[in-house]
Motif scaffolding. Structure first.
Motif, mmCIF file in Angstrom:
data_model
loop_
_atom_site.group_PDB
_atom_site.id
_atom_site.type_symbol
_atom_site.label_atom_id
_atom_site.label_comp_id
_atom_site.label_asym_id
_atom_site.label_seq_id
_atom_site.Cartn_x
_atom_site.Cartn_y
_atom_site.Cartn_z
ATOM 1 N N ILE A 136 -3.169 -2.334 -1.054
ATOM 2 C CA ILE A 136 -3.716 -1.998 -2.363
ATOM 3 C C ILE A 136 -2.782 -1.003 -3.036
ATOM 4 N N GLY A 137 -2.702 -1.075 -4.337
ATOM 5 C CA GLY A 137 -1.977 -0.087 -5.120
ATOM 6 C C GLY A 137 -2.991 0.760 -5.874
ATOM 7 N N VAL A 138 -2.793 2.075 -5.862
ATOM 8 C CA VAL A 138 -3.759 3.001 -6.466
ATOM 9 C C VAL A 138 -3.035 3.881 -7.472
ATOM 10 N N VAL A 139 -3.630 4.019 -8.643
ATOM 11 C CA VAL A 139 -3.084 4.912 -9.658
ATOM 12 C C VAL A 139 -2.985 6.312 -9.056
ATOM 13 N N GLY A 140 -1.812 6.934 -9.161
ATOM 14 C CA GLY A 140 -1.540 8.193 -8.486
ATOM 15 C C GLY A 140 -2.476 9.338 -8.818
ATOM 16 N N PHE A 141 -3.004 9.374 -10.037
ATOM 17 C CA PHE A 141 -3.910 10.480 -10.379
ATOM 18 C C PHE A 141 -5.360 10.189 -9.997
ATOM 19 N N ASN A 142 -5.625 9.027 -9.417
ATOM 20 C CA ASN A 142 -6.984 8.691 -8.991
ATOM 21 C C ASN A 142 -7.197 9.196 -7.562
ATOM 22 N N GLN A 143 -7.250 10.511 -7.426
ATOM 23 C CA GLN A 143 -7.354 11.154 -6.117
ATOM 24 C C GLN A 143 -8.618 10.726 -5.372
ATOM 25 N N ARG A 144 -9.691 10.529 -6.100
ATOM 26 C CA ARG A 144 -10.946 10.106 -5.455
ATOM 27 C C ARG A 144 -10.757 8.759 -4.755
ATOM 28 N N ALA A 145 -10.070 7.829 -5.419
ATOM 29 C CA ALA A 145 -9.831 6.516 -4.814
ATOM 30 C C ALA A 145 -8.894 6.630 -3.611
ATOM 31 N N ILE A 146 -7.845 7.427 -3.732
ATOM 32 C CA ILE A 146 -6.907 7.592 -2.618
ATOM 33 C C ILE A 146 -7.636 8.132 -1.395
ATOM 34 N N GLU A 147 -8.475 9.133 -1.582
ATOM 35 C CA GLU A 147 -9.246 9.703 -0.468
ATOM 36 C C GLU A 147 -10.225 8.682 0.102
ATOM 37 N N PHE A 148 -10.838 7.882 -0.756
ATOM 38 C CA PHE A 148 -11.754 6.829 -0.315
ATOM 39 C C PHE A 148 -11.018 5.837 0.595
ATOM 40 N N TYR A 149 -9.870 5.345 0.146
ATOM 41 C CA TYR A 149 -9.135 4.367 0.947
ATOM 42 C C TYR A 149 -8.655 4.981 2.261
ATOM 43 N N GLU A 150 -8.251 6.239 2.242
ATOM 44 C CA GLU A 150 -7.849 6.891 3.500
ATOM 45 C C GLU A 150 -9.041 7.018 4.449
ATOM 46 N N ARG A 151 -10.234 7.307 3.935
ATOM 47 C CA ARG A 151 -11.426 7.421 4.790
ATOM 48 C C ARG A 151 -11.751 6.109 5.486
ATOM 49 N N VAL A 152 -11.490 4.980 4.814
ATOM 50 C CA VAL A 152 -11.807 3.692 5.440
ATOM 51 C C VAL A 152 -10.633 3.134 6.231
ATOM 52 N N GLY A 153 -9.537 3.900 6.354
ATOM 53 C CA GLY A 153 -8.459 3.523 7.259
ATOM 54 C C GLY A 153 -7.139 3.135 6.636
ATOM 55 N N PHE A 154 -7.047 3.105 5.315
ATOM 56 C CA PHE A 154 -5.766 2.783 4.685
ATOM 57 C C PHE A 154 -4.789 3.940 4.868
ATOM 58 N N LYS A 155 -3.517 3.600 4.950
ATOM 59 C CA LYS A 155 -2.468 4.602 5.070
ATOM 60 C C LYS A 155 -1.517 4.467 3.880
ATOM 61 N N ARG A 156 -1.004 5.604 3.450
ATOM 62 C CA ARG A 156 -0.021 5.585 2.361
ATOM 63 C C ARG A 156 1.290 5.027 2.889
ATOM 64 N N GLU A 157 1.858 4.106 2.129
ATOM 65 C CA GLU A 157 3.137 3.516 2.515
ATOM 66 C C GLU A 157 4.275 4.036 1.661
ATOM 67 N N GLY A 158 3.970 4.423 0.457
ATOM 68 C CA GLY A 158 5.033 4.877 -0.430
ATOM 69 C C GLY A 158 4.559 4.948 -1.867
ATOM 70 N N LEU A 159 5.506 5.220 -2.729
ATOM 71 C CA LEU A 159 5.214 5.366 -4.150
ATOM 72 C C LEU A 159 6.042 4.393 -4.957
ATOM 73 N N GLN A 160 5.454 3.922 -6.011
ATOM 74 C CA GLN A 160 6.222 3.311 -7.076
ATOM 75 C C GLN A 160 6.343 4.422 -8.123
ATOM 76 N N ARG A 161 7.482 5.101 -8.107
ATOM 77 C CA ARG A 161 7.659 6.226 -9.025
ATOM 78 C C ARG A 161 7.559 5.738 -10.464
ATOM 79 N N ASP A 162 6.759 6.458 -11.239
ATOM 80 C CA ASP A 162 6.537 6.114 -12.645
ATOM 81 C C ASP A 162 6.171 4.643 -12.814
ATOM 82 N N GLY A 163 5.425 4.110 -11.862
ATOM 83 C CA GLY A 163 5.054 2.702 -11.886
ATOM 84 C C GLY A 163 3.879 2.379 -12.776
ATOM 85 N N TYR A 164 3.252 3.386 -13.343
ATOM 86 C CA TYR A 164 2.064 3.182 -14.165
ATOM 87 C C TYR A 164 2.186 4.013 -15.433
ATOM 88 N N TYR A 165 1.991 3.379 -16.566
ATOM 89 C CA TYR A 165 2.090 4.056 -17.853
ATOM 90 C C TYR A 165 0.712 4.066 -18.495
#
Length: 194
Positions: A136-165
């Protein structure tokens, strides 16, 4: 038969608090409302409005695309549609797929329904469809979603720098994934011991 009984017959994946049923044309009013909501658009990357015609086109595309499957998330206690979830860009030769989930009804958020829905969907992806990796790709400022996905077992793989406007500003896009082994290990920990 009660309305709930009718709804439960359409259930495809069933949990204690929610069930997932196939997307139907009648659900497009929900989808349009959620996708056109300013907060949801900001947090999910929806860039254009969804008209009735666009919703119909999206529905036909989703219905006929063998590389994606879409569900409506239904709260069992209220028997009410509260969100949508799906697997897309399913690529069986690599045993990989992407996931999407939106709990569109604001009052339904924060009660564990999204967690239950995503676990049902992951169990389906890994157990029934035989995938090895879900991303899954998550908008970087959506901290609530990032924490949600980490709680259910997702791991961060990397960033698409400036990938969202959005709103005249570039933001990073956080790339996350979960592997079938990670999911199974988490499920083992959650099971009660005899």
């Amino acid at each position: 038969m009660s309305v709930q009984g009718q709804q439960d017959r359409r259930a495809f994946l069933t949990g204690a608090g929610v069930y997932l049923r196939p997307l139907e044309r009648a659900d497009l009013d929900y989808v349009r409302r959620w996708y056109n909501d300013p907060e949801t658009r900001a947090l999910t990357g929806m860039a254009t409005p969804m008209s009735e015609a666009a919703a119909e086109e999206w529905y036909e595309s989703a219905k006929n695309d063998r590389d994606r499957v879409w569900f409506m998330v239904v709260s069992r206690d209220e028997d009410r549609v509260i969100g949508e979830a799906g697997l897309l860009r399913m690529y069986h030769p690599w045993r990989t797929t992407d996931l999407t989930i939106i709990i569109g009804e604001p009052e339904a958020r924060g009660h564990g329904r999204g967690t239950e829905a995503i676990n049902l969907l992951l169990d389906y992806a890994f157990g029934h469809l035989g995938f090895h990796r879900v991303s899954i790709g998550v908008v970087g400022f959506n901290q609530r979603a990032i924490e949600f996905y980490e709680r259910v077992g997702f791991k961060r793989e990397g960033l698409q720098r400036d990938g969202y406007y959005y709103n005249h500003v570039f933001h990073d896009f956080v790339m996350m994934s979960i592997l079938e082994n990670d999911f199974r290990a988490l499920r083992q920990k959650e099971r009660p011991r005899d």
